[in-house]
Enzyme design. Structure first.
Site, mmCIF file in Angstrom:
data_model
loop_
_atom_site.group_PDB
_atom_site.id
_atom_site.type_symbol
_atom_site.label_atom_id
_atom_site.label_comp_id
_atom_site.label_asym_id
_atom_site.label_seq_id
_atom_site.Cartn_x
_atom_site.Cartn_y
_atom_site.Cartn_z
ATOM 1 N N LEU A 153 0.856 -1.176 0.000
ATOM 2 C CA LEU A 153 0.000 0.000 0.000
ATOM 3 C C LEU A 153 0.894 1.229 0.000
ATOM 4 O O LEU A 153 2.016 1.198 0.513
ATOM 5 C CB LEU A 153 -0.896 0.035 1.244
ATOM 6 N N ASP A 154 0.413 2.327 -0.565
ATOM 7 C CA ASP A 154 1.177 3.564 -0.549
ATOM 8 C C ASP A 154 1.375 4.062 0.880
ATOM 9 O O ASP A 154 0.568 3.747 1.774
ATOM 10 C CB ASP A 154 0.472 4.649 -1.373
ATOM 11 N N LYS A 155 2.394 4.848 1.066
ATOM 12 C CA LYS A 155 2.717 5.385 2.395
ATOM 13 C C LYS A 155 1.531 6.101 3.025
ATOM 14 O O LYS A 155 1.255 5.943 4.216
ATOM 15 C CB LYS A 155 3.905 6.353 2.265
ATOM 16 N N THR A 157 -1.690 5.713 2.331
ATOM 17 C CA THR A 157 -2.930 4.936 2.347
ATOM 18 C C THR A 157 -3.018 4.113 3.626
ATOM 19 O O THR A 157 -2.031 3.524 4.067
ATOM 20 C CB THR A 157 -2.998 4.003 1.129
ATOM 21 N N HIS A 270 -0.598 4.235 -8.208
ATOM 22 C CA HIS A 270 -1.394 5.445 -8.010
ATOM 23 C C HIS A 270 -2.645 5.474 -8.895
ATOM 24 O O HIS A 270 -3.163 6.547 -9.221
ATOM 25 C CB HIS A 270 -0.551 6.700 -8.274
#
Length: 371
Positions: A153-155, A157, A270
């Site tokens: 997961l993105d930082k 999120t 993204h």
């Protein structure tokens, strides 16, 4: 301070003549006095306490009390995410263990906090992958093997993150993600309301360099067609473009904002942020990267939205990304014969933003209401 005591030192000097002589010399020779004893270096414990007190005083001076409750919450969030990068791995592992959503003999599922990277990189001091061995010991004892990442997961999120207890299970789960057998559901608060209220965004995505004062790279749309004088014209497809498909539905909306449920069919970098901002013209609240293509700058919000959030535009840069991995559904795996539904509660700042903006949760889950 008392003057130092003077001692007398007698020296006998052989004279150059027939006789000898003696010379009395006064030389400064401080004896140990009360003042001298007080000037001794502090021991380690007292020195540490003194430095800690000085640091707290400096911190109190630098951080004036914030009277606005929303500003306080945003400020606390910023401090918390910075602390996650500075804490000891053992402290972070214990914090993650308190957010366990599910665990069995194969899997451990955590609720990923905001602002915590999954992998290391430039400027990253601490990430989830660094603490997997410690987390395994916290959960399963000192002889436990390290846990393994199954996806990322993105930082910025938050939400459901699946870890495996051995490599073989990790590879099996990774294959489920790669072959799109995992159902993924995200919730996001958007600036503006998409039209129509439900649909599918099917536009390829490509990474490009943004020219300007701040040269940087962003993911952007790479559509197959464009309109030219009212006619649809096919465009040359970029070889580096990735197929990207997102299903969305509005769960709640006001005039200027909405709560969306998102189902990413594909998993491009993204993807949700790009499809919402550049595809539907509804960027995610707190997305300071994709709200404007030409520059990296804090997200610009309408006067009405700022008023509801209780923030001036100058403070909008502190707003976190409101994107939450709400649910994952894993198909049957190994000895488990039924699918596994994993749901993560919303972070506190997300729930409070919903309330401020007048958006309603689709279910009256008491746990969500009290987050």
């Amino acid at each position: 301070m008392a003057a130092p005591s003077w001692g007398v030192l007698r020296l006998r000097v052989r004279g150059s003549g027939r006789g000898g002589g003696s010379l009395l010399c006064l030389v400064p020779k401080p004896f140990c006095t009360a003042a001298a004893a007080a000037s001794k270096p502090l021991d380690a414990q007292r020195l540490a306490e003194k430095l800690r007190a000085q640091k707290q005083e400096q911190k109190a001076k630098k951080e004036p009390e914030l009277k606005n409750p929303v500003q306080r919450r945003v400020h606390e969030l910023v401090r918390f995410t910075q602390q996650l990068q500075r804490v000891h791995p053992n402290v972070l592992a214990k914090a993650l263990s308190r957010g366990i959503v599910h665990q069995d003999k194969d899997l451990v599922v955590i609720n990923k906090p905001y602002g915590l990277p999954v992998h290391g990189g430039p400027g990253v001091k601490l990430c989830i992958s660094d603490v997997l061995p410690t987390l395994a010991k916290v959960l399963h004892g000192h002889k436990a093997e390290p846990l393994h990442l199954c996806h990322r997961l993105d930082k910025e999120t938050t939400g459901v993150m699946v870890l495996a207890r051995d490599k073989e299970v990790a590879h099996q789960v990774q294959e489920l993600f790669r072959t799109r057998q995992v159902v993924k559901k995200y919730w996001a608060i958007t600036v503006r309301v998409p039209v129509p209220a439900a649909g599918v965004v099917d536009i390829p995505i490509v990474e490009k360099e943004v020219q300007g004062q701040q040269q940087h790279h962003k993911m952007t749309l790479s559509p197959s067609y464009r309109m030219d004088n009212g006619k649809m014209v096919r465009m040359r497809t970029s070889r580096s473009a990735h197929v990207a498909v997102t299903q969305y539905q509005v769960l709640s909306s006001t005039v200027s904002s909405a709560l969306l449920e998102l189902h990413p069919v594909t998993g491009v970098k993204h993807q949700l942020r790009v499809h919402l901002s550049f595809g539907l013209d509804c960027p995610i609240l707190g997305d300071h990267k994709y709200s404007d293509w030409n520059k990296l700058a804090p997200q610009k919000l309408s006067a009405g939205t700022l008023r509801k959030l209780g923030l001036p535009q100058s403070k909008a840069r502190h707003l976190p990304l409101h994107l939450h991995a709400r649910q994952l559904v894993l198909p049957a795996l190994g000895s488990r014969t039924e699918e596994l539904s994993l749901v993560c509660r919303l972070p506190r700042y997300f729930v409070r933003s919903l309330s401020r903006l007048g958006l309603e949760l689709p279910s009256q889950d008491p746990d969500e209401q009290q987050s």
